[in-house]
Design an enzyme around this catalytic site. Structure first.
Site, PDB file in Angstrom:
ATOM      1  N   ARG A  84     -27.600-103.830  17.916  1.00 52.22           N
ATOM      2  CA  ARG A  84     -26.928-102.540  18.138  1.00 52.22           C
ATOM      3  C   ARG A  84     -26.245-102.522  19.494  1.00 52.22           C
ATOM      4  O   ARG A  84     -26.783-103.052  20.470  1.00 52.22           O
ATOM      5  CB  ARG A  84     -27.932-101.386  18.094  1.00 52.22           C
ATOM      6  CG  ARG A  84     -28.593-101.171  16.763  1.00 52.22           C
ATOM      7  CD  ARG A  84     -29.457 -99.913  16.821  1.00 52.22           C
ATOM      8  NE  ARG A  84     -30.307 -99.799  15.648  1.00 52.22           N
ATOM      9  CZ  ARG A  84     -31.635 -99.713  15.698  1.00 52.22           C
ATOM     10  NH1 ARG A  84     -32.273 -99.696  16.856  1.00 52.22           N
ATOM     11  NH2 ARG A  84     -32.321 -99.602  14.591  1.00 52.22           N
ATOM     12  N   GLU A 143     -48.548 -98.454  18.179  1.00 51.82           N
ATOM     13  CA  GLU A 143     -48.131 -97.249  17.465  1.00 51.82           C
ATOM     14  C   GLU A 143     -49.104 -96.912  16.325  1.00 51.82           C
ATOM     15  O   GLU A 143     -49.352 -95.745  16.037  1.00 51.82           O
ATOM     16  CB  GLU A 143     -46.711 -97.444  16.914  1.00 51.82           C
ATOM     17  CG  GLU A 143     -45.682 -97.444  18.038  1.00 51.82           C
ATOM     18  CD  GLU A 143     -44.391 -98.135  17.676  1.00 51.82           C
ATOM     19  OE1 GLU A 143     -44.407 -99.378  17.533  1.00 51.82           O
ATOM     20  OE2 GLU A 143     -43.367 -97.462  17.542  1.00 51.82           O
ATOM     21  N   HIS A 192     -38.895 -94.146  18.888  1.00 56.40           N
ATOM     22  CA  HIS A 192     -40.004 -94.876  19.507  1.00 56.40           C
ATOM     23  C   HIS A 192     -40.949 -93.929  20.248  1.00 56.40           C
ATOM     24  O   HIS A 192     -41.675 -94.343  21.154  1.00 56.40           O
ATOM     25  CB  HIS A 192     -39.506 -95.906  20.550  1.00 56.40           C
ATOM     26  CG  HIS A 192     -38.684 -97.008  20.002  1.00 56.40           C
ATOM     27  ND1 HIS A 192     -37.604 -97.536  20.685  1.00 56.40           N
ATOM     28  CD2 HIS A 192     -38.771 -97.710  18.857  1.00 56.40           C
ATOM     29  CE1 HIS A 192     -37.070 -98.509  19.977  1.00 56.40           C
ATOM     30  NE2 HIS A 192     -37.745 -98.632  18.853  1.00 56.40           N
ATOM     31  N   ARG A 242     -46.071 -92.914   9.287  1.00 54.82           N
ATOM     32  CA  ARG A 242     -45.046 -92.905  10.332  1.00 54.82           C
ATOM     33  C   ARG A 242     -43.743 -92.340   9.757  1.00 54.82           C
ATOM     34  O   ARG A 242     -43.267 -92.798   8.727  1.00 54.82           O
ATOM     35  CB  ARG A 242     -44.797 -94.334  10.811  1.00 54.82           C
ATOM     36  CG  ARG A 242     -43.708 -94.378  11.840  1.00 54.82           C
ATOM     37  CD  ARG A 242     -43.295 -95.785  12.163  1.00 54.82           C
ATOM     38  NE  ARG A 242     -42.236 -95.744  13.154  1.00 54.82           N
ATOM     39  CZ  ARG A 242     -41.312 -96.672  13.280  1.00 54.82           C
ATOM     40  NH1 ARG A 242     -41.335 -97.723  12.492  1.00 54.82           N
ATOM     41  NH2 ARG A 242     -40.389 -96.574  14.202  1.00 54.82           N
ATOM     42  N   ASN A 257     -46.927 -97.398   7.414  1.00 58.44           N
ATOM     43  CA  ASN A 257     -45.499 -97.343   7.734  1.00 58.44           C
ATOM     44  C   ASN A 257     -44.743 -97.839   6.512  1.00 58.44           C
ATOM     45  O   ASN A 257     -44.700 -99.039   6.248  1.00 58.44           O
ATOM     46  CB  ASN A 257     -45.220 -98.232   8.953  1.00 58.44           C
ATOM     47  CG  ASN A 257     -43.783 -98.141   9.419  1.00 58.44           C
ATOM     48  OD1 ASN A 257     -42.953 -97.491   8.787  1.00 58.44           O
ATOM     49  ND2 ASN A 257     -43.476 -98.805  10.523  1.00 58.44           N
TER      50      ASN A 257
END
Ligand code: AMP
Length: 393
Positions: free
Chosen positions: A236, A379, A177, A88, A7
């Protein structure tokens, strides 16, 4: 066969190496502050964590050091022992509904999509190029955060904006996600020993999203064109009245960039509480009687409940609700409050079973109308699995 899950961020490179198909983690770590002063990397091997300060000029240097660590620690003998590298990718747009080999055409499309993910897609390409240069014999694959959500029907991914915007400017819901939602929905189906399921998967971390998954396929998700949609997150705002944006830009004389910073970095739990974006700090604030921390958590939980209720109706019922990611796996109070608010649907929490962090656990009572689970996400493993499958297909 050894597979590396990678990643790459603009100044970081996280990695995890697996022995496949056994799915055994051989080594993991992260290179940080790449291209900056004070760069270093951390390696986790045999349960031990080691930090080393080094100069990391660029991502290529990070890959070179990674290879050296792999050899020094006898995880591989030669570069040929690294069969695949899975990267990723945050934004795959409408181009990619599954993981693919990173051909030049694929990389060009990822580059084209950089306008939708300016912080992430260019960094991932830097990662792919660096890996190619250092480990040229490995098969490189790309695993998209958006791919799992590509099965959403048009009525769920379109915004009620001029239709041409979706055609001419690719303005639509892509979600994020996806790799995590896919992992936990597959794991849930395995546990239930069925594939014809109605699942609501809640990835609640610093970034947070909920998906409605019908028979293993995503039919709706709370994030949108960008990750700033749906739930209230650490910093956020999630869903708001869109017209607040031009209104406050005029009132405060903010540029588009400044407004974007407010919406993405100064809102959410941090914006409401004025204390922190971290749910642990919010929980500590509540214990100390901080009113705004309490308010932030109430709003946070309310939004999660709203999405679960919405997807319950959309799925026409629900077999299981699954919590994952930092908050979902660890916050006992957030899970409790969400499940208590679902009481009207007959969902019941087993308080004792909810008293866990970071492990697979059913947290609902045996007479609960919907099963509720905690399933830690993985992940990196999904990236390794997809890469392994692509190499063997
Ligand atoms: P993630 O983005 O999935 O890494 O999640 C990170 C977030 O998880 C942090 O910002 C915290 O809000 C939350 N978190 C991590 N550990 C705990 C914990 N023990 N209790 C409550 N929240 C936690």
């Amino acid at each position: 066969m050894n597979i590396l899950s990678v990643n790459a961020g603009s100044s970081s490179l996280k990695f995890q190496m697996y022995e496949m198909p056994a799915e055994q983690v051989l080594i993991s770590g992260v290179f940080e502050r790449i291209g900056m002063e004070g760069s270093f990397y951390t390696i986790k091997l045999n349960g031990e964590k080691v930090e080393k300060k080094v100069e990391l000029k660029d991502h290529k240097k990070a890959f070179e050091l990674l290879v050296k660590e792999l050899m020094d620690n006898k995880i591989v003998d030669t570069l040929d022992d690294i069969a695949g590298i899975g990267h990723r990718i945050v934004q795959g747009g409408s181009y990619f509904d599954k993981s693919v080999i990173a051909s030049e055409d694929v990389i060009a499309k990822i580059d084209e999509l950089s306008k939708l993910a300016p912080l992430h897609n260019p960094a991932a390409i830097v990662g792919i190029r660096a890996a190619e240069a250092v480990i040229p014999g490995a098969v490189q694959t790309v695993v998209f955060d958006t791919a799992f959500h590509q099965t959403m029907p048009e009525e769920n991914y379109l915004y009620a904006l001029p239709y041409e915007w979706s055609q001419d400017y690719q303005i639509r819901r892509y979600g994020a996600h996806g790799t995590s939602h896919k992992y936990i929905s597959q794991k849930m189906n395995e546990i239930l020993d069925r594939s014809d399921t109605k699942l609501i998967t809640c990835h609640i971390g610093n970034g947070a999203s909920i998906s409605a998954v019908l028979n293993g396929k995503c039919i709706n998700t709370s994030m949108g064109l960008t990750p700033n949609a749906g739930l209230i997150m650490g910093t956020r705002c999630g869903d708001i009245d869109a017209t607040i944006v031009p209104y406050m830009m005029e009132v405060l004389g903010l540029s588009a960039k400044e407004m974007d910073t407010v919406l993405n970095k100064q809102s959410g739990l941090l914006g409401i509480s004025g204390v922190s974006s971290d749910s642990r700090d919010i929980e500590a604030g509540i214990k100390e009687g901080n009113r705004r921390c309490l308010l932030a958590q109430k709003m946070y939980v309310r939004r999660i409940v709203d999405y679960i209720a919405k997807y319950y109706v959309e799925l026409g019922g629900c077999d299981a609700i699954v919590f994952t990611a930092g908050v979902g796996e660890n916050s006992i109070p957030v899970r409790r409050q969400v499940v208590e608010a679902l009481d009207v649907l007959g969902v019941k929490l087993d308080e004792e079973k909810n008293n866990i962090r970071g492990s697979i656990q059913k947290i609902s009572t045996s007479d609960s109308s919907i099963k509720v689970y905690v399933i830690p996400t993985d992940e990196e493993l999904m990236i390794a699995r997809d890469t392994y499958e692509l190499i063997n297909s």
